[in-house]
Design an enzyme around this catalytic site. Structure first.
Site, PDB file in Angstrom:
ATOM      1  N   ARG A 131       0.950  -1.318  -0.119  1.00  0.00           N
ATOM      2  CA  ARG A 131       0.113  -0.167  -0.024  1.00  0.00           C
ATOM      3  C   ARG A 131       0.803   1.231   0.124  1.00  0.00           C
ATOM      4  O   ARG A 131       1.669   1.276   0.962  1.00  0.00           O
ATOM      5  CB  ARG A 131      -0.977  -0.106   1.225  1.00  0.00           C
ATOM      6  CG  ARG A 131      -1.671   1.029   1.395  1.00  0.00           C
ATOM      7  CD  ARG A 131      -2.854   1.108   2.544  1.00  0.00           C
ATOM      8  NE  ARG A 131      -3.686   2.257   2.736  1.00  0.00           N
ATOM      9  CZ  ARG A 131      -3.585   3.382   3.461  1.00  0.00           C
ATOM     10  NH1 ARG A 131      -2.408   3.284   4.604  1.00  0.00           N
ATOM     11  NH2 ARG A 131      -4.288   4.372   3.771  1.00  0.00           N
ATOM     12  N   HIS A 139      -2.845  10.982   0.652  1.00  0.00           N
ATOM     13  CA  HIS A 139      -2.299  10.657   1.935  1.00  0.00           C
ATOM     14  C   HIS A 139      -1.614  12.228   2.488  1.00  0.00           C
ATOM     15  O   HIS A 139      -0.305  12.168   2.736  1.00  0.00           O
ATOM     16  CB  HIS A 139      -1.363   9.590   2.045  1.00  0.00           C
ATOM     17  CG  HIS A 139      -1.079   8.939   3.366  1.00  0.00           C
ATOM     18  ND1 HIS A 139      -1.168   7.616   3.760  1.00  0.00           N
ATOM     19  CD2 HIS A 139      -0.648   9.518   4.391  1.00  0.00           C
ATOM     20  CE1 HIS A 139      -0.978   7.442   4.950  1.00  0.00           C
ATOM     21  NE2 HIS A 139      -0.674   8.623   5.468  1.00  0.00           N
ATOM     22  N   GLU A 176      -7.517   8.346   5.820  1.00  0.00           N
ATOM     23  CA  GLU A 176      -7.888   8.998   7.298  1.00  0.00           C
ATOM     24  C   GLU A 176      -8.044  10.598   7.336  1.00  0.00           C
ATOM     25  O   GLU A 176      -7.394  11.507   7.440  1.00  0.00           O
ATOM     26  CB  GLU A 176      -6.484   9.036   8.168  1.00  0.00           C
ATOM     27  CG  GLU A 176      -6.281   7.534   8.542  1.00  0.00           C
ATOM     28  CD  GLU A 176      -5.063   7.518   9.365  1.00  0.00           C
ATOM     29  OE1 GLU A 176      -4.237   8.501   9.656  1.00  0.00           O
ATOM     30  OE2 GLU A 176      -4.635   6.620   9.768  1.00  0.00           O
ATOM     31  N   ASN A 205      -8.044   1.706   9.450  1.00  0.00           N
ATOM     32  CA  ASN A 205      -6.745   1.915  10.082  1.00  0.00           C
ATOM     33  C   ASN A 205      -6.950   2.033  11.710  1.00  0.00           C
ATOM     34  O   ASN A 205      -7.633   2.703  12.118  1.00  0.00           O
ATOM     35  CB  ASN A 205      -6.206   3.247   9.884  1.00  0.00           C
ATOM     36  CG  ASN A 205      -5.536   3.457   8.469  1.00  0.00           C
ATOM     37  OD1 ASN A 205      -5.675   2.240   7.709  1.00  0.00           O
ATOM     38  ND2 ASN A 205      -5.000   4.362   8.081  1.00  0.00           N
ATOM     39  N   TYR A 237      -5.235   1.831  15.674  1.00  0.00           N
ATOM     40  CA  TYR A 237      -3.989   2.150  16.357  1.00  0.00           C
ATOM     41  C   TYR A 237      -4.293   1.761  17.981  1.00  0.00           C
ATOM     42  O   TYR A 237      -3.482   1.260  18.709  1.00  0.00           O
ATOM     43  CB  TYR A 237      -3.407   3.349  16.249  1.00  0.00           C
ATOM     44  CG  TYR A 237      -2.487   3.372  14.868  1.00  0.00           C
ATOM     45  CD1 TYR A 237      -0.878   2.901  14.783  1.00  0.00           C
ATOM     46  CD2 TYR A 237      -2.966   3.901  13.716  1.00  0.00           C
ATOM     47  CE1 TYR A 237      -0.555   3.073  13.591  1.00  0.00           C
ATOM     48  CE2 TYR A 237      -2.481   3.874  12.422  1.00  0.00           C
ATOM     49  CZ  TYR A 237      -1.097   3.135  12.395  1.00  0.00           C
ATOM     50  OH  TYR A 237      -0.632   3.313  11.185  1.00  0.00           O
ATOM     51  N   GLU A 289      -3.996  -0.139   8.024  1.00  0.00           N
ATOM     52  CA  GLU A 289      -2.749   0.381   8.819  1.00  0.00           C
ATOM     53  C   GLU A 289      -2.828  -0.180  10.073  1.00  0.00           C
ATOM     54  O   GLU A 289      -4.062  -0.272  10.577  1.00  0.00           O
ATOM     55  CB  GLU A 289      -2.603   1.650   8.733  1.00  0.00           C
ATOM     56  CG  GLU A 289      -1.993   2.543   7.833  1.00  0.00           C
ATOM     57  CD  GLU A 289      -1.892   4.082   7.935  1.00  0.00           C
ATOM     58  OE1 GLU A 289      -1.640   4.332   8.900  1.00  0.00           O
ATOM     59  OE2 GLU A 289      -2.088   4.681   6.973  1.00  0.00           O
TER      60      GLU A 289
HETATM   61  O1  IFM Z   1       2.399   7.647  10.123  1.00  0.00           O
HETATM   62  C1  IFM Z   1       0.795   7.696  10.355  1.00  0.00           C
HETATM   63  C2  IFM Z   1       0.200   7.416   8.828  1.00  0.00           C
HETATM   64  O2  IFM Z   1       0.652   8.385   7.901  1.00  0.00           O
HETATM   65  C3  IFM Z   1      -1.163   7.443   9.035  1.00  0.00           C
HETATM   66  N1  IFM Z   1      -1.865   6.634   9.999  1.00  0.00           N
HETATM   67  C4  IFM Z   1      -1.155   6.562  11.156  1.00  0.00           C
HETATM   68  C5  IFM Z   1       0.316   6.635  11.071  1.00  0.00           C
HETATM   69  C6  IFM Z   1       1.089   6.386  12.434  1.00  0.00           C
HETATM   70  O3  IFM Z   1       0.791   7.539  13.377  1.00  0.00           O
END
Ligand code: IFM
Length: 458
Positions: free
Chosen positions: A75, A119, A164, A293, A295, A360
């Site tokens: 990606r 992005h 995002e 995505n 985290y 992600e």
């Molecule tokens: O590095 C970023 C990415 O560009 C977008 N999503 C979160 C990642 C980690 O912060």
């Protein structure tokens, strides 16, 4: 670990500004991130994307690394100011040549390209004309999407419009911590709507221009958001956070409208989403895949540190809090794999019918290379393993999730944190640009290989 389906996709992700460098080569013009990096104090250590991972000059080596690890998909994002300098007018053939070569290189090594159009690197000239808060930017984005598709649409099947939009709009226009550094809720809300509109227009253009079946997607940053306690003020805060941070992004695309409660929350602040006739239909143009995505997740409180439930303007407080007592990544983000299962199950329940891919997931840790540059990153390996297991549990629970991309292939420019925070499966020694796969990269590649072997055996 619960089994992932045999055709499950394993990849790694990057983005143009974070790895490419070459900011003025072959006709590329400035993006908002080139500008933001020059704002004193905006980025740690005054770091810039000028060299980054020098991927623009080392692309074949990087593709070979990814393929060598054993990953099947890559990606990447296209730099808008590289392929359409200034953000309007004809394509810049030299800029497109780079992505043409990248796609060919990937295909030659049996790696599937997974292309993201945007992005975060808006051409600065479009920012000067109003940026995402201006409606015209959505139309410029659709033109740009078509230019990229004209060149690559014969070989690229998987297209993601935006990465995002929450970060582009809220971090960039409300919180001021990302380019272009704005601090206005109203501008942020306008930006969200125009990002959505640009997405819908681009999906329509690509679908109309397609010379082969395309897999069209958008990627959102999502998490779960529980109330901090069962107190009604906290429950209300979690509801507001969910409307602003989650449903604001999924509802218009997958349900055809903005959430009524969000409209009410914004109206209380004197803000209206600038919807014009036909916009909602355009935005809800069907997509094929939803990129997720993930985290971390937060809890929400309806009181401030002093216990007040409303701010100076009499508006209700919404405060994000950590859960506490959990392991942390190098960025201080709580490690919460279980919430990824919950998130994927929620999306499949509330927005049924659209397959998902985790586009992600990953973690920054303080890596300690040995004398050969090798990083025995057991922390990151454990993080990836736990999250992949969480994806498998969601799949076993009925979520239609079809792939997982680790963030990121390479250590790279982590936006306002500069180069201090390393997310890579592959270490980059920034002084020499030497790349060394980390334990986590070897582990993920091996996991992908084993999964493919099952497919072949089955
Ligand atoms: O590095 C970023 C990415 O560009 C977008 N999503 C979160 C990642 C980690 O912060």
């Amino acid at each position: 670990m619960a089994r992932l389906p045999p055709d499950f996709r394993f990849g790694a992700a990057t983005s143009a500004f974070q790895i490419e460098g070459a900011p003025a080569e072959d006709g590329r013009t400035a993006s908002i991130w080139d500008t933001f990096c020059r704002v004193p104090g905006a980025v740690a250590n005054g770091d810039t994307g000028d060299l980054a991972c020098d991927h623009y000059h080392r692309m074949p080596e990087d593709v070979a690394l990814l393929a060598g690890l054993g990953l099947d998909s890559y990606r990447f994002s296209v730099s808008w100011p590289r392929v359409q300098p200034g953000g309007r007018g004809p394509a810049n053939p030299a800029g497109l040549d780079f992505y043409d070569r990248l796609v060919d290189e990937l295909l030659a090594r049996g790696v599937t390209p997974w292309l993201t159009l945007y992005h975060w690197d808006l051409p600065q000239e479009l920012q000067d004309a109003g940026g995402w808060p201006a409606r015209d930017t959505a139309f410029r984005f659709a033109d740009y999407a078509e230019l990229v598709h004209e060149r690559l649409g014969d070989r690229v099947e998987h297209w993601t419009t935006l990465n995002e939009p929450f970060c582009s709009a809220v971090l960039g226009h409300v919180e001021g911590v990302h380019a272009p550094g704005g601090r206005s809720l109203g501008e942020g809300v306008r930006a969200v709507h125009h990002l959505h509109l640009g997405h819908g227009l681009a999906v329509r253009r690509l679908r109309a221009a397609a010379r082969r079946p395309l897999d069209l997607a958008v990627t959102h940053l999502l998490g779960t958001g529980d109330p901090a306690t069962a107190h009604p003020a906290d429950v209300a805060a979690a509801r507001r956070a969910d409307a602003f941070g989650f449903r604001f992004y999924l509802d218009p695309i997958l349900r055809g409208g903005y959430p009524a409660d969000l409209n009410g929350d914004l109206a209380a602040r004197g803000i209206e989403i600038p919807v014009r006739e036909g916009d909602l239909e355009t935005i809800a143009t069907p997509i094929d895949t939803l990129g997720v995505n993930y985290y971390r997740s937060m809890r929400f409180s309806g009181t401030d540190e002093q216990g007040a439930t409303s701010d100076a303007d009499g508006l209700p407080v919404t405060r994000a809090l950590p859960h506490g007592g959990l392991p942390l990544t190098g960025l201080g983000w709580e490690v919460m794999p279980h919430d990824l299962t919950a998130l994927l199950l929620r999306v499949s329940r509330d927005y049924p019918g659209v397959p998902m891919v985790v586009t992600e997931n990953g973690a920054a840790y303080e890596d300690r290379p040995d004398a050969h540059g090798f990083v025995e990153d057991t922390d990151r390996t454990a993080y990836l393993s736990a999250h992949l297991a969480a994806v498998a549990r969601a799949h076993a629970g009925g979520a239609d999730v079809r792939g997982y991309f680790a963030w990121s292939l390479l250590d790279n420019f982590e936006w306002a944190y500069g180069y201090d925070q390393r997310f890579g499966l592959v270490r980059v020694d920034y002084a020499t640009q030497r790349r060394t796969p980390k334990r986590s990269g070897l582990w993920l590649g091996e996991t992908a290989r084993r999964s493919r072997a099952r497919r072949t055996a089955g």
